[in-house]
Write a protein that holds these residues in place. Structure first.
Motif, mmCIF file in Angstrom:
data_model
loop_
_atom_site.group_PDB
_atom_site.id
_atom_site.type_symbol
_atom_site.label_atom_id
_atom_site.label_comp_id
_atom_site.label_asym_id
_atom_site.label_seq_id
_atom_site.Cartn_x
_atom_site.Cartn_y
_atom_site.Cartn_z
ATOM 1 N N MET A 1 -30.126 -25.942 -42.510
ATOM 2 C CA MET A 1 -29.670 -24.571 -42.693
ATOM 3 C C MET A 1 -30.327 -23.981 -43.940
ATOM 4 S SD MET A 1 -25.762 -23.200 -42.923
ATOM 5 C CE MET A 1 -25.354 -24.142 -41.444
ATOM 6 N N SER A 2 -30.928 -22.779 -43.819
ATOM 7 C CA SER A 2 -31.639 -22.173 -44.939
ATOM 8 C C SER A 2 -30.672 -21.643 -45.988
ATOM 9 C CB SER A 2 -32.525 -21.030 -44.437
ATOM 10 O OG SER A 2 -31.728 -19.972 -43.964
ATOM 11 N N GLU A 3 -31.209 -21.420 -47.206
ATOM 12 C CA GLU A 3 -30.378 -20.889 -48.293
ATOM 13 C C GLU A 3 -29.864 -19.498 -47.948
ATOM 14 O OE1 GLU A 3 -30.755 -19.940 -53.084
ATOM 15 O OE2 GLU A 3 -32.336 -21.038 -52.042
ATOM 16 N N LYS A 4 -30.683 -18.702 -47.225
ATOM 17 C CA LYS A 4 -30.273 -17.359 -46.831
ATOM 18 C C LYS A 4 -29.070 -17.409 -45.886
ATOM 19 C CE LYS A 4 -32.168 -13.079 -44.939
ATOM 20 N NZ LYS A 4 -33.361 -12.444 -44.328
ATOM 21 N N GLN A 5 -29.089 -18.362 -44.945
ATOM 22 C CA GLN A 5 -27.969 -18.507 -44.011
ATOM 23 C C GLN A 5 -26.699 -18.926 -44.733
ATOM 24 O OE1 GLN A 5 -30.401 -21.043 -41.165
ATOM 25 N NE2 GLN A 5 -28.874 -20.197 -39.797
ATOM 26 N N VAL A 6 -26.850 -19.834 -45.707
ATOM 27 C CA VAL A 6 -25.704 -20.307 -46.466
ATOM 28 C C VAL A 6 -25.022 -19.154 -47.190
ATOM 29 C CG1 VAL A 6 -24.990 -21.725 -48.432
ATOM 30 C CG2 VAL A 6 -26.572 -22.650 -46.736
ATOM 31 N N LYS A 7 -25.824 -18.271 -47.794
ATOM 32 C CA LYS A 7 -25.275 -17.130 -48.518
ATOM 33 C C LYS A 7 -24.567 -16.167 -47.585
ATOM 34 C CE LYS A 7 -28.530 -17.204 -52.393
ATOM 35 N NZ LYS A 7 -29.618 -16.487 -53.104
ATOM 36 N N LYS A 8 -25.091 -16.007 -46.362
ATOM 37 C CA LYS A 8 -24.502 -15.084 -45.404
ATOM 38 C C LYS A 8 -23.130 -15.541 -44.921
ATOM 39 C CE LYS A 8 -28.501 -12.766 -43.323
ATOM 40 N NZ LYS A 8 -29.267 -12.575 -42.076
ATOM 41 N N GLN A 9 -22.867 -16.830 -44.964
ATOM 42 C CA GLN A 9 -21.614 -17.363 -44.441
ATOM 43 C C GLN A 9 -20.397 -16.899 -45.230
ATOM 44 O OE1 GLN A 9 -21.538 -21.637 -43.049
ATOM 45 N NE2 GLN A 9 -23.359 -21.666 -44.312
ATOM 46 N N GLY A 10 -20.575 -16.723 -46.523
ATOM 47 C CA GLY A 10 -19.427 -16.406 -47.363
ATOM 48 C C GLY A 10 -18.705 -17.689 -47.773
ATOM 49 N N PHE A 11 -17.698 -17.525 -48.631
ATOM 50 C CA PHE A 11 -17.008 -18.687 -49.191
ATOM 51 C C PHE A 11 -16.304 -19.514 -48.118
ATOM 52 C CE2 PHE A 11 -13.234 -20.579 -51.282
ATOM 53 C CZ PHE A 11 -13.897 -21.375 -52.208
ATOM 54 N N LEU A 12 -15.563 -18.843 -47.222
ATOM 55 C CA LEU A 12 -14.828 -19.549 -46.177
ATOM 56 C C LEU A 12 -15.776 -20.251 -45.216
ATOM 57 C CD1 LEU A 12 -12.143 -20.255 -44.877
ATOM 58 C CD2 LEU A 12 -12.244 -18.107 -43.600
ATOM 59 N N GLY A 13 -16.857 -19.582 -44.853
ATOM 60 C CA GLY A 13 -17.847 -20.175 -43.949
ATOM 61 C C GLY A 13 -18.474 -21.429 -44.530
ATOM 62 N N ARG A 14 -18.722 -21.406 -45.832
ATOM 63 C CA ARG A 14 -19.301 -22.578 -46.487
ATOM 64 C C ARG A 14 -18.311 -23.736 -46.531
ATOM 65 N NH1 ARG A 14 -22.379 -21.434 -51.984
ATOM 66 N NH2 ARG A 14 -22.873 -23.622 -51.611
ATOM 67 N N LEU A 15 -17.030 -23.417 -46.732
ATOM 68 C CA LEU A 15 -16.019 -24.472 -46.728
ATOM 69 C C LEU A 15 -15.969 -25.182 -45.377
ATOM 70 C CD1 LEU A 15 -12.926 -23.028 -48.649
ATOM 71 C CD2 LEU A 15 -14.633 -24.641 -49.465
ATOM 72 N N ILE A 16 -16.224 -24.416 -44.309
ATOM 73 C CA ILE A 16 -16.197 -24.998 -42.965
ATOM 74 C C ILE A 16 -17.472 -25.793 -42.692
ATOM 75 C CG2 ILE A 16 -16.141 -24.503 -40.491
ATOM 76 C CD1 ILE A 16 -14.467 -22.008 -41.180
ATOM 77 N N SER A 17 -18.627 -25.158 -42.889
ATOM 78 C CA SER A 17 -19.901 -25.805 -42.546
ATOM 79 C C SER A 17 -20.259 -26.956 -43.470
ATOM 80 C CB SER A 17 -21.031 -24.768 -42.555
ATOM 81 O OG SER A 17 -21.227 -24.250 -43.855
ATOM 82 N N GLU A 18 -19.742 -26.947 -44.708
ATOM 83 C CA GLU A 18 -20.035 -28.021 -45.657
ATOM 84 C C GLU A 18 -18.828 -28.937 -45.872
ATOM 85 O OE1 GLU A 18 -21.518 -26.274 -49.243
ATOM 86 O OE2 GLU A 18 -23.079 -25.147 -48.213
ATOM 87 N N SER A 19 -17.902 -28.902 -44.938
ATOM 88 C CA SER A 19 -16.698 -29.732 -45.047
ATOM 89 C C SER A 19 -17.075 -31.203 -45.116
ATOM 90 C CB SER A 19 -15.780 -29.506 -43.842
ATOM 91 O OG SER A 19 -14.743 -30.459 -43.820
ATOM 92 N N PRO A 20 -16.655 -31.915 -46.157
ATOM 93 C CA PRO A 20 -16.990 -33.339 -46.251
ATOM 94 C C PRO A 20 -16.360 -34.167 -45.135
ATOM 95 C CG PRO A 20 -15.369 -32.745 -47.925
ATOM 96 C CD PRO A 20 -15.837 -31.467 -47.303
ATOM 97 N N VAL A 21 -15.236 -33.679 -44.590
ATOM 98 C CA VAL A 21 -14.530 -34.420 -43.535
ATOM 99 C C VAL A 21 -15.102 -34.115 -42.158
ATOM 100 C CG1 VAL A 21 -12.313 -34.791 -42.395
ATOM 101 C CG2 VAL A 21 -12.405 -34.522 -44.879
#
Length: 218
Positions: free
Chosen positions: A1-21
């Motif tokens: 996933m590119s850095e641009k996509q990560v920024k577009k997700q927002g805080f909640l989106g990042r918590l989901i896509s980068e969930s350690p579990v």
């Protein structure tokens, strides 16, 4: 996933896509065992945030003076010390929660998420960024625990409840499924695996959709 996509997700989106579990499949033992109730999940989540933030901070502070051949033992010593402090505080102020979490509280020392962030991030970055990383990963872990606990408690018992960990006073208790229609299986280990598998599948689908949108945007 590119850095641009990560920024577009927002805080909640990042918590989901980068969930350690649900995304990296780390810390599964405690997640599956503790997520039987909202109280247990919240207590363990706050404990992991406490240890993650402070361990990342301390590891970042000593990274320049720690020899490469002993850095893992140093990290484990830092984490184990913090877990001992956390255990003593919980034993003193939240004895009911301390008893409920049991051995899994001590097992925070070898939680893959905490040691992994120390090795992958904190030892290579400054204190401020390491603290932010620890808080974000801890919050993502707590969110995963709460998500599983809410589902398992409601489906397994028909009730969603939360008590004050310091006084054991009931904060709220809501009957969401009529008596006789609950599925007790969800309070057991098999129910934990079913819940985890379903949520992990949804997270994987979310990440696949993001990847597909990224390819279309190119």
């Amino acid at each position: 996933m590119s850095e641009k996509q990560v920024k577009k997700q927002g805080f909640l989106g990042r918590l989901i896509s980068e969930s350690p579990v649900f995304s990296m499949y780390l810390g599964l033992c405690s997640t599956l065992a503790i997520s039987t109730s909202l109280n247990n999940a919240l207590g363990m989540g706050i404990g992991v945030i406490f240890v993650l933030v402070l361990s990342n901070m301390l590891v970042s502070m000593v990274r320049h003076i720690t020899p490469d051949d002993i850095h893992i033992p140093v990290y484990i010593t830092i984490i184990a010390t913090l877990v001992t402090v956390l255990s003593m505080l919980m034993h003193a102020f939240t004895p009911t929660l301390f008893t409920a979490l049991g051995a899994f509280l001590d097992l925070i020392t070898v939680n893959c998420i905490i040691l992994g962030r120390a090795e992958a991030f904190a030892c290579k970055n400054n204190v401020v960024d390491s603290v932010k990383d620890g808080f974000q990963m801890g919050l993502a872990y707590t969110g995963a625990l709460l998500c599983m606990a809410v589902i398992r408690q409601i489906v397994g018992t028909g009730i969603l409840s939360l008590s004050n960990p310091f006084t054991d006073q009931l904060i709220f208790k809501v009957q969401l499924i009529p008596v006789g229609f609950e599925i007790p299986l969800f309070t057991e280990q098999f129910g934990a695996f079913i819940t985890f598998a379903c949520i992990a599948a949804l997270v994987a689908n979310y990440k696949n959709r993001l990847a597909t949108q990224g390819k279309r945007g190119k």
